[in-house]
Scaffold this motif. Structure first.
Motif, PDB file in Angstrom:
ATOM      1  N   LYS A 208      -1.747 -45.852   4.852  1.00 63.88           N
ATOM      2  CA  LYS A 208      -2.221 -47.238   4.873  1.00 63.88           C
ATOM      3  C   LYS A 208      -1.415 -48.117   3.921  1.00 63.88           C
ATOM      4  O   LYS A 208      -1.003 -49.236   4.270  1.00 63.88           O
ATOM      5  CB  LYS A 208      -3.704 -47.282   4.502  1.00 63.88           C
ATOM      6  N   LEU A 209      -1.175 -47.598   2.723  1.00 60.12           N
ATOM      7  CA  LEU A 209      -0.425 -48.370   1.743  1.00 60.12           C
ATOM      8  C   LEU A 209       1.017 -48.581   2.183  1.00 60.12           C
ATOM      9  O   LEU A 209       1.577 -49.677   2.039  1.00 60.12           O
ATOM     10  CB  LEU A 209      -0.468 -47.669   0.379  1.00 60.12           C
ATOM     11  N   GLN A 210       1.633 -47.534   2.744  1.00 57.88           N
ATOM     12  CA  GLN A 210       3.013 -47.678   3.202  1.00 57.88           C
ATOM     13  C   GLN A 210       3.108 -48.628   4.386  1.00 57.88           C
ATOM     14  O   GLN A 210       4.071 -49.401   4.499  1.00 57.88           O
ATOM     15  CB  GLN A 210       3.621 -46.320   3.566  1.00 57.88           C
ATOM     16  N   TRP A 211       2.122 -48.590   5.280  1.00 54.92           N
ATOM     17  CA  TRP A 211       2.120 -49.481   6.433  1.00 54.92           C
ATOM     18  C   TRP A 211       2.109 -50.946   6.000  1.00 54.92           C
ATOM     19  O   TRP A 211       2.792 -51.794   6.582  1.00 54.92           O
ATOM     20  CB  TRP A 211       0.922 -49.171   7.323  1.00 54.92           C
TER      21      TRP A 211
ATOM     22  N   GLY B  53       9.999 -48.656   7.074  1.00 50.25           N
ATOM     23  CA  GLY B  53      10.187 -47.305   6.566  1.00 50.25           C
ATOM     24  C   GLY B  53       9.161 -46.341   7.131  1.00 50.25           C
ATOM     25  O   GLY B  53       9.490 -45.199   7.484  1.00 50.25           O
ATOM     26  N   TYR B  54       7.916 -46.804   7.245  1.00 53.16           N
ATOM     27  CA  TYR B  54       6.856 -45.955   7.781  1.00 53.16           C
ATOM     28  C   TYR B  54       7.156 -45.556   9.225  1.00 53.16           C
ATOM     29  O   TYR B  54       7.107 -44.371   9.590  1.00 53.16           O
ATOM     30  CB  TYR B  54       5.513 -46.690   7.711  1.00 53.16           C
ATOM     31  N   MET B  55       7.488 -46.539  10.068  1.00 56.17           N
ATOM     32  CA  MET B  55       7.717 -46.259  11.484  1.00 56.17           C
ATOM     33  C   MET B  55       8.963 -45.398  11.693  1.00 56.17           C
ATOM     34  O   MET B  55       8.954 -44.470  12.515  1.00 56.17           O
ATOM     35  CB  MET B  55       7.833 -47.574  12.266  1.00 56.17           C
ATOM     36  N   GLU B  56      10.026 -45.698  10.968  1.00 54.96           N
ATOM     37  CA  GLU B  56      11.266 -44.946  11.173  1.00 54.96           C
ATOM     38  C   GLU B  56      11.133 -43.509  10.682  1.00 54.96           C
ATOM     39  O   GLU B  56      11.739 -42.598  11.256  1.00 54.96           O
ATOM     40  CB  GLU B  56      12.421 -45.670  10.495  1.00 54.96           C
TER      41      GLU B  56
ATOM     42  N   ALA C 229       8.249 -41.785  10.793  1.00 58.04           N
ATOM     43  CA  ALA C 229       7.383 -41.112  11.767  1.00 58.04           C
ATOM     44  C   ALA C 229       8.140 -40.782  13.053  1.00 58.04           C
ATOM     45  O   ALA C 229       7.986 -39.693  13.622  1.00 58.04           O
ATOM     46  CB  ALA C 229       6.164 -41.979  12.071  1.00 58.04           C
ATOM     47  N   VAL C 230       8.983 -41.724  13.522  1.00 57.22           N
ATOM     48  CA  VAL C 230       9.643 -41.514  14.804  1.00 57.22           C
ATOM     49  C   VAL C 230      10.724 -40.438  14.716  1.00 57.22           C
ATOM     50  O   VAL C 230      11.102 -39.846  15.740  1.00 57.22           O
ATOM     51  CB  VAL C 230      10.218 -42.845  15.332  1.00 57.22           C
ATOM     52  N   GLN C 231      11.232 -40.163  13.521  1.00 54.88           N
ATOM     53  CA  GLN C 231      12.184 -39.060  13.375  1.00 54.88           C
ATOM     54  C   GLN C 231      11.523 -37.721  13.692  1.00 54.88           C
ATOM     55  O   GLN C 231      12.159 -36.806  14.222  1.00 54.88           O
ATOM     56  CB  GLN C 231      12.742 -39.049  11.949  1.00 54.88           C
ATOM     57  N   GLN C 232      10.227 -37.601  13.375  1.00 50.98           N
ATOM     58  CA  GLN C 232       9.498 -36.374  13.671  1.00 50.98           C
ATOM     59  C   GLN C 232       8.991 -36.354  15.108  1.00 50.98           C
ATOM     60  O   GLN C 232       9.019 -35.324  15.769  1.00 50.98           O
ATOM     61  CB  GLN C 232       8.297 -36.237  12.730  1.00 50.98           C
ATOM     62  N   TYR C 233       8.522 -37.504  15.578  1.00 48.74           N
ATOM     63  CA  TYR C 233       7.874 -37.582  16.892  1.00 48.74           C
ATOM     64  C   TYR C 233       8.490 -38.758  17.668  1.00 48.74           C
ATOM     65  O   TYR C 233       8.056 -39.903  17.532  1.00 48.74           O
ATOM     66  CB  TYR C 233       6.371 -37.790  16.741  1.00 48.74           C
ATOM     67  N   PRO C 234       9.518 -38.516  18.488  1.00 45.53           N
ATOM     68  CA  PRO C 234      10.325 -39.591  19.064  1.00 45.53           C
ATOM     69  C   PRO C 234       9.581 -40.586  19.961  1.00 45.53           C
ATOM     70  O   PRO C 234       9.929 -41.764  19.971  1.00 45.53           O
ATOM     71  CB  PRO C 234      11.397 -38.840  19.849  1.00 45.53           C
ATOM     72  N   ASP C 235       8.592 -40.154  20.739  1.00 49.36           N
ATOM     73  CA  ASP C 235       8.008 -41.039  21.751  1.00 49.36           C
ATOM     74  C   ASP C 235       6.584 -41.495  21.445  1.00 49.36           C
ATOM     75  O   ASP C 235       6.169 -42.574  21.867  1.00 49.36           O
ATOM     76  CB  ASP C 235       7.998 -40.344  23.116  1.00 49.36           C
ATOM     77  N   ILE C 236       5.826 -40.666  20.734  1.00 48.41           N
ATOM     78  CA  ILE C 236       4.407 -40.953  20.525  1.00 48.41           C
ATOM     79  C   ILE C 236       3.945 -40.235  19.258  1.00 48.41           C
ATOM     80  O   ILE C 236       4.325 -39.089  19.014  1.00 48.41           O
ATOM     81  CB  ILE C 236       3.576 -40.518  21.756  1.00 48.41           C
TER      82      ILE C 236
ATOM     83  N   THR D   3       0.455 -40.359  16.113  1.00 45.20           N
ATOM     84  CA  THR D   3      -0.813 -40.924  15.674  1.00 45.20           C
ATOM     85  C   THR D   3      -0.726 -41.296  14.204  1.00 45.20           C
ATOM     86  O   THR D   3      -0.326 -40.477  13.366  1.00 45.20           O
ATOM     87  CB  THR D   3      -1.963 -39.927  15.884  1.00 45.20           C
ATOM     88  N   ALA D   4      -1.068 -42.541  13.898  1.00 50.43           N
ATOM     89  CA  ALA D   4      -0.967 -43.069  12.538  1.00 50.43           C
ATOM     90  C   ALA D   4      -2.353 -43.411  11.999  1.00 50.43           C
ATOM     91  O   ALA D   4      -3.265 -43.762  12.754  1.00 50.43           O
ATOM     92  CB  ALA D   4      -0.084 -44.318  12.537  1.00 50.43           C
ATOM     93  N   ARG D   5      -2.494 -43.313  10.691  1.00 51.99           N
ATOM     94  CA  ARG D   5      -3.706 -43.764  10.017  1.00 51.99           C
ATOM     95  C   ARG D   5      -3.324 -45.028   9.256  1.00 51.99           C
ATOM     96  O   ARG D   5      -2.842 -44.973   8.131  1.00 51.99           O
ATOM     97  CB  ARG D   5      -4.222 -42.690   9.055  1.00 51.99           C
ATOM     98  N   VAL D   6      -3.492 -46.181   9.901  1.00 50.00           N
ATOM     99  CA  VAL D   6      -3.080 -47.448   9.310  1.00 50.00           C
ATOM    100  C   VAL D   6      -4.259 -48.412   9.297  1.00 50.00           C
ATOM    101  O   VAL D   6      -5.339 -48.104   9.790  1.00 50.00           O
ATOM    102  CB  VAL D   6      -1.882 -48.063  10.075  1.00 50.00           C
TER     103      VAL D   6
END
Length: 460
Positions: A15-18, A24-27, A29-36, A38-41
């Motif tokens: 939440k704080l990073q979002w 930075g948060y999105m990039e 996350a997408v390195q681990q999971y390219p298409d989809i 789940t975030a806690r924001v």
């Protein structure tokens, strides 16, 4: 309930990073999971499924409401700004009817009339900037965008109310200029009025002042209707729904604030990014200036609007630096499968426009600013979507693109500019949007002497 690819960082840290560093948060996350994933924001409920695969986004946004529904209540982060009766907060038939009322305002002959206003305002504002003195481009594009909004949406051109509206709207927009102050929108516990010197207390009082001015303007228009006026407020006052009912004062106020937020901060930011990228890449600027020279010394607004390379520059600006990051959320209504993952009813999903625009398979070397990609290929509405998509696609898209092209075309054809800061400009959260962190520092180095028209850009 099993959710697809949950980000493993602790919930509070997410939440704080979002809020502090959404890119930075999105990039990460997408390195681990390219298409989809789940975030806690915060801002759209506690748990959000991010999707950046174009076919999956299309399925979410165009499916019938039996599978994915757009619920206004899930836009609660915007409620303190836009109120309860904004189109952003409405669902189902109420949303559809309101959209039908507002849509005609952004098309047809009205846009032609707005065009010359936009060009004149741009020249008026830039003529007041001293030569060889640094200025923040985003502040200047804000000034232009705010005046365009006041004239085209509010129908206010001069006088005491015009000046007060300008001042109050600027103050309210500027309150959420950093990730810290933006956090007041995302964490309801911070929304405490502790007096006029507290951040939220100041916001509440600025909002009250704006409301007084808007309600006074609405009352005056109702008392003295003028069928010849073409500003959007006048059109909304005269509009009627399917039952023949007009919009209430509260509905008008909330819609005006929505149009302001959708068309002021966002468009100003996009134009500032456009000035930045064109001056970061001299070869892009040279091609653009050649194209502008080809249409002569006094082109009309529509001639500027139709320029293909200018359109490509604007599109690439909106791709590499989309002002908004996410589509409006959709809520799963029945069990569905998306990208091989089962989603249960109640799951909230969003299309992530920022990550979509960074896909290597769609945009090779996605970090590179390359307008030519929009001349070489046509992208689908779910591959390039800076204004969202589906039934909640941005209503002000037509005016925003029109304004962006005309303002950039007018500035670049008349003035010689240079970046005043060698450091790369980076995006930073500003409320719910992404804006250049330092405001794009520039200088006017002189007036531009137009060159003789060239026959074609084909050889460049």
């Amino acid at each position: 309930m099993q959710l697809p690819n949950p980000v493993q960082t602790p919930s509070l840290m997410q939440k704080l990073q979002w809020v502090a560093d959404p890119i930075g948060y999105m990039e990460s996350a997408v390195q681990q999971y390219p298409d989809i994933f789940t975030a806690r924001v915060v801002g759209f409920g506690d748990t959000l499924v991010f999707v950046n695969h174009p076919q999956a986004i299309q399925e979410i946004l165009t499916n019938d409401r039996k599978k994915y529904a757009a619920l206004g209540e899930d836009n609660k982060v915007l409620q303190p700004l836009v109120g309860d009766y904004s189109i952003l907060m409405l669902d189902g038939d109420r949303h559809r009817r309101r959209r039908q009322l507002v849509m005609p305002s952004f098309h047809g002959e009205r846009m032609r009339v707005y065009g010359q206003q936009i060009c004149n305002l741009t020249a008026k504002v830039f003529n007041q900037i001293p030569t060889n003195q640094p200025f923040a481009a985003r502040s200047i594009t804000q000034e232009i965008s705010l005046q365009v909004i006041l004239e085209t949406v509010f129908g206010v051109y001069e006088g005491e109310r015009f000046q007060k509206l300008k001042q109050q709207l600027s103050l309210m927009a500027d309150l959420f200029r950093s990730p810290f102050t933006s956090s007041f929108l995302f964490f309801p516990l911070l929304q405490k009025d502790l007096g006029p010197w507290s951040p939220w207390g100041k916001f509440v009082r600025d909002r009250e002042e704006i409301d007084k001015l808007l309600y006074a303007e609405i009352a005056e228009r109702r008392e003295k209707p003028d069928a010849n006026r073409i500003d959007i407020l006048s059109l909304l006052i005269s509009s009627r729904d399917e039952a023949g009912e007009p919009m209430s004062d509260q509905e008008l106020r909330d819609e005006l604030i929505t149009l302001l937020l959708a068309g002021y901060e966002t468009t100003a930011t996009a134009m500032a990014w456009g000035l930045y990228w064109t001056h970061q890449h001299p070869e892009v600027l040279a091609k653009l200036l050649q194209e502008l020279d080809n249409i002569g010394n006094s082109p009309d607004a529509l001639s500027i609007f139709r320029l293909p390379y200018l359109s490509a520059v604007c599109n690439e600006t909106l791709r590499v630096r989309p002002v908004t990051m996410l589509t409006f959320p959709r809520v799963v209504q029945e069990p569905v499968e998306l990208l091989g993952h089962r989603l249960e009813p109640g799951t909230v999903v969003v299309g992530c426009m920022y990550l979509l625009h960074q896909r290597e398979d769609l945009y090779p070397q996605p970090k590179q600013f390359k307008p030519e990609r929009f001349l070489e290929r046509q992208f689908s509405p779910y591959e390039f979507m800076p204004f969202g998509g589906g039934a909640r696609r941005c209503l002000g898209e037509a005016l925003a693109v029109f304004e962006m092209k005309l303002v950039l075309g007018t500035i670049l054809s008349r003035y010689q500019l240079a970046l005043a800061d060698d450091r790369p400009e980076v995006p930073r959260r500003r409320g719910v949007i992404l804006a250049p962190a330092r405001g794009v520092k520039m200088v006017i180095t002189g007036r531009r002497a137009r060159h003789e028209p060239q026959l074609s850009l084909a050889s460049t």
